[in-house]
Design a protein around this motif. Sequence first.
Motif, PDB file in Angstrom:
ATOM      1  N   PHE A  12      -5.841   8.037  -5.902  1.00 54.67           N
ATOM      2  CA  PHE A  12      -7.037   7.433  -5.325  1.00 54.67           C
ATOM      3  C   PHE A  12      -7.258   6.038  -5.899  1.00 54.67           C
ATOM      4  O   PHE A  12      -7.671   5.125  -5.179  1.00 54.67           O
ATOM      5  CB  PHE A  12      -8.279   8.302  -5.557  1.00 54.67           C
ATOM      6  N   ASP A  13      -6.969   5.856  -7.176  1.00 54.40           N
ATOM      7  CA  ASP A  13      -7.156   4.542  -7.810  1.00 54.40           C
ATOM      8  C   ASP A  13      -6.250   3.476  -7.191  1.00 54.40           C
ATOM      9  O   ASP A  13      -6.580   2.291  -7.220  1.00 54.40           O
ATOM     10  CB  ASP A  13      -6.919   4.629  -9.315  1.00 54.40           C
ATOM     11  N   GLU A  14      -5.125   3.878  -6.624  1.00 51.32           N
ATOM     12  CA  GLU A  14      -4.263   2.934  -5.914  1.00 51.32           C
ATOM     13  C   GLU A  14      -4.831   2.596  -4.531  1.00 51.32           C
ATOM     14  O   GLU A  14      -4.684   1.477  -4.053  1.00 51.32           O
ATOM     15  CB  GLU A  14      -2.859   3.517  -5.729  1.00 51.32           C
ATOM     16  N   LEU A  15      -5.468   3.563  -3.906  1.00 50.73           N
ATOM     17  CA  LEU A  15      -5.974   3.373  -2.543  1.00 50.73           C
ATOM     18  C   LEU A  15      -7.309   2.634  -2.476  1.00 50.73           C
ATOM     19  O   LEU A  15      -7.541   1.879  -1.529  1.00 50.73           O
ATOM     20  CB  LEU A  15      -6.120   4.727  -1.836  1.00 50.73           C
ATOM     21  N   MET A  16      -8.171   2.843  -3.451  1.00 55.96           N
ATOM     22  CA  MET A  16      -9.523   2.275  -3.355  1.00 55.96           C
ATOM     23  C   MET A  16      -9.524   0.752  -3.212  1.00 55.96           C
ATOM     24  O   MET A  16     -10.266   0.229  -2.363  1.00 55.96           O
ATOM     25  CB  MET A  16     -10.381   2.724  -4.550  1.00 55.96           C
ATOM     26  N   PRO A  17      -8.724  -0.007  -3.958  1.00 51.78           N
ATOM     27  CA  PRO A  17      -8.715  -1.460  -3.736  1.00 51.78           C
ATOM     28  C   PRO A  17      -8.247  -1.838  -2.319  1.00 51.78           C
ATOM     29  O   PRO A  17      -8.742  -2.798  -1.735  1.00 51.78           O
ATOM     30  CB  PRO A  17      -7.737  -1.994  -4.790  1.00 51.78           C
ATOM     31  N   VAL A  18      -7.323  -1.072  -1.777  1.00 53.66           N
ATOM     32  CA  VAL A  18      -6.829  -1.333  -0.424  1.00 53.66           C
ATOM     33  C   VAL A  18      -7.938  -1.045   0.586  1.00 53.66           C
ATOM     34  O   VAL A  18      -8.159  -1.822   1.524  1.00 53.66           O
ATOM     35  CB  VAL A  18      -5.573  -0.479  -0.125  1.00 53.66           C
ATOM     36  N   ILE A  19      -8.656   0.054   0.386  1.00 51.56           N
ATOM     37  CA  ILE A  19      -9.780   0.396   1.267  1.00 51.56           C
ATOM     38  C   ILE A  19     -10.816  -0.714   1.232  1.00 51.56           C
ATOM     39  O   ILE A  19     -11.293  -1.173   2.269  1.00 51.56           O
ATOM     40  CB  ILE A  19     -10.417   1.747   0.865  1.00 51.56           C
ATOM     41  N   ASN A  20     -11.157  -1.167   0.037  1.00 52.38           N
ATOM     42  CA  ASN A  20     -12.188  -2.201  -0.089  1.00 52.38           C
ATOM     43  C   ASN A  20     -11.739  -3.531   0.522  1.00 52.38           C
ATOM     44  O   ASN A  20     -12.555  -4.277   1.052  1.00 52.38           O
ATOM     45  CB  ASN A  20     -12.598  -2.392  -1.547  1.00 52.38           C
ATOM     46  N   GLU A  21     -10.438  -3.808   0.458  1.00 52.59           N
ATOM     47  CA  GLU A  21      -9.927  -5.037   1.076  1.00 52.59           C
ATOM     48  C   GLU A  21      -9.989  -4.944   2.600  1.00 52.59           C
ATOM     49  O   GLU A  21     -10.340  -5.900   3.277  1.00 52.59           O
ATOM     50  CB  GLU A  21      -8.485  -5.282   0.621  1.00 52.59           C
ATOM     51  N   MET A  22      -9.654  -3.766   3.126  1.00 52.47           N
ATOM     52  CA  MET A  22      -9.667  -3.576   4.578  1.00 52.47           C
ATOM     53  C   MET A  22     -11.092  -3.462   5.129  1.00 52.47           C
ATOM     54  O   MET A  22     -11.359  -3.872   6.254  1.00 52.47           O
ATOM     55  CB  MET A  22      -8.879  -2.310   4.953  1.00 52.47           C
ATOM     56  N   GLU A  89       3.852   1.581  15.620  1.00 58.06           N
ATOM     57  CA  GLU A  89       4.574   1.020  16.757  1.00 58.06           C
ATOM     58  C   GLU A  89       5.025  -0.391  16.419  1.00 58.06           C
ATOM     59  O   GLU A  89       4.562  -0.995  15.443  1.00 58.06           O
ATOM     60  CB  GLU A  89       3.679   1.019  18.001  1.00 58.06           C
ATOM     61  N   ARG A  90       5.909  -0.928  17.245  1.00 59.89           N
ATOM     62  CA  ARG A  90       6.425  -2.275  17.058  1.00 59.89           C
ATOM     63  C   ARG A  90       5.270  -3.279  17.012  1.00 59.89           C
ATOM     64  O   ARG A  90       4.319  -3.188  17.778  1.00 59.89           O
ATOM     65  CB  ARG A  90       7.375  -2.640  18.187  1.00 59.89           C
ATOM     66  N   GLY A  91       5.355  -4.212  16.093  1.00 61.47           N
ATOM     67  CA  GLY A  91       4.353  -5.260  15.979  1.00 61.47           C
ATOM     68  C   GLY A  91       3.257  -4.973  14.970  1.00 61.47           C
ATOM     69  O   GLY A  91       2.474  -5.849  14.629  1.00 61.47           O
ATOM     70  N   VAL A  92       3.195  -3.759  14.482  1.00 72.60           N
ATOM     71  CA  VAL A  92       2.177  -3.390  13.490  1.00 72.60           C
ATOM     72  C   VAL A  92       2.742  -3.688  12.108  1.00 72.60           C
ATOM     73  O   VAL A  92       3.757  -3.126  11.712  1.00 72.60           O
ATOM     74  CB  VAL A  92       1.790  -1.894  13.611  1.00 72.60           C
ATOM     75  N   ASP A  93       2.078  -4.594  11.388  1.00 72.84           N
ATOM     76  CA  ASP A  93       2.606  -4.971  10.078  1.00 72.84           C
ATOM     77  C   ASP A  93       1.715  -4.494   8.935  1.00 72.84           C
ATOM     78  O   ASP A  93       1.559  -5.171   7.930  1.00 72.84           O
ATOM     79  CB  ASP A  93       2.870  -6.480  10.006  1.00 72.84           C
ATOM     80  N   LEU A  94       1.154  -3.311   9.080  1.00 67.80           N
ATOM     81  CA  LEU A  94       0.370  -2.713   7.994  1.00 67.80           C
ATOM     82  C   LEU A  94       1.316  -2.058   6.994  1.00 67.80           C
ATOM     83  O   LEU A  94       2.307  -1.443   7.385  1.00 67.80           O
ATOM     84  CB  LEU A  94      -0.590  -1.658   8.556  1.00 67.80           C
ATOM     85  N   SER A  95       0.990  -2.183   5.715  1.00 72.75           N
ATOM     86  CA  SER A  95       1.794  -1.529   4.683  1.00 72.75           C
ATOM     87  C   SER A  95       1.510  -0.027   4.704  1.00 72.75           C
ATOM     88  O   SER A  95       0.529   0.434   5.293  1.00 72.75           O
ATOM     89  CB  SER A  95       1.456  -2.101   3.308  1.00 72.75           C
ATOM     90  N   GLU A  96       2.342   0.726   4.036  1.00 72.37           N
ATOM     91  CA  GLU A  96       2.129   2.165   3.943  1.00 72.37           C
ATOM     92  C   GLU A  96       0.782   2.468   3.285  1.00 72.37           C
ATOM     93  O   GLU A  96       0.041   3.348   3.736  1.00 72.37           O
ATOM     94  CB  GLU A  96       3.268   2.807   3.158  1.00 72.37           C
ATOM     95  N   ALA A  97       0.438   1.737   2.237  1.00 71.56           N
ATOM     96  CA  ALA A  97      -0.849   1.941   1.560  1.00 71.56           C
ATOM     97  C   ALA A  97      -2.015   1.635   2.502  1.00 71.56           C
ATOM     98  O   ALA A  97      -3.027   2.342   2.488  1.00 71.56           O
ATOM     99  CB  ALA A  97      -0.937   1.076   0.306  1.00 71.56           C
ATOM    100  N   GLU A  98      -1.872   0.607   3.336  1.00 71.39           N
ATOM    101  CA  GLU A  98      -2.931   0.275   4.297  1.00 71.39           C
ATOM    102  C   GLU A  98      -3.070   1.374   5.350  1.00 71.39           C
ATOM    103  O   GLU A  98      -4.188   1.712   5.752  1.00 71.39           O
ATOM    104  CB  GLU A  98      -2.647  -1.073   4.963  1.00 71.39           C
ATOM    105  N   LEU A  99      -1.956   1.953   5.779  1.00 68.38           N
ATOM    106  CA  LEU A  99      -2.012   3.065   6.734  1.00 68.38           C
ATOM    107  C   LEU A  99      -2.754   4.255   6.132  1.00 68.38           C
ATOM    108  O   LEU A  99      -3.626   4.846   6.771  1.00 68.38           O
ATOM    109  CB  LEU A  99      -0.601   3.490   7.150  1.00 68.38           C
TER     110      LEU A  99
END
Length: 127
Positions: A12-22, A89-99
């Motif tokens: 969760f500590d890895e995901l929370m900064p990504v969530i807050n950025e998104m 799908e093609r064209g989506v450039d989200l990282s795995e963590a962002e997904l």
Amino acid sequence: MTFSQLLQSYSFDELMPVINEMFPGTSKFRNELQEAYDIAVAMHPVASKKSIRYKIIKVPGSDNQYMGAEDANFDTTWEVCLGKDVVKERGVDLSEAELVANCLVNLCLISRGPKSFESTRQKLLKG
């Protein structure tokens, strides 16, 4: 990979900064999102033939578009969501963590979670 497998590959500590950025400002919901994460990683996913599909979505009535998954992908129980494959799908450039971060937020806001999470969900919905 299924949402459950992806979720378990991050703390969760890895995901929370990504969530807050998104979703700026969500750091105030850290405890609620941590609760959701803890419940979700402990659940047993239900296998599903459907997927959570990230794609380029056009905003109706404008020239704008965004990368995301349709709400309908999350319109089920947490267990079924966790058992769905996450697909880009093609064209989506989200990282795995962002997904994973986006899936977790959508799980909280859209999917039907356990009754024990409902009061927490209401806090998230009120913002």
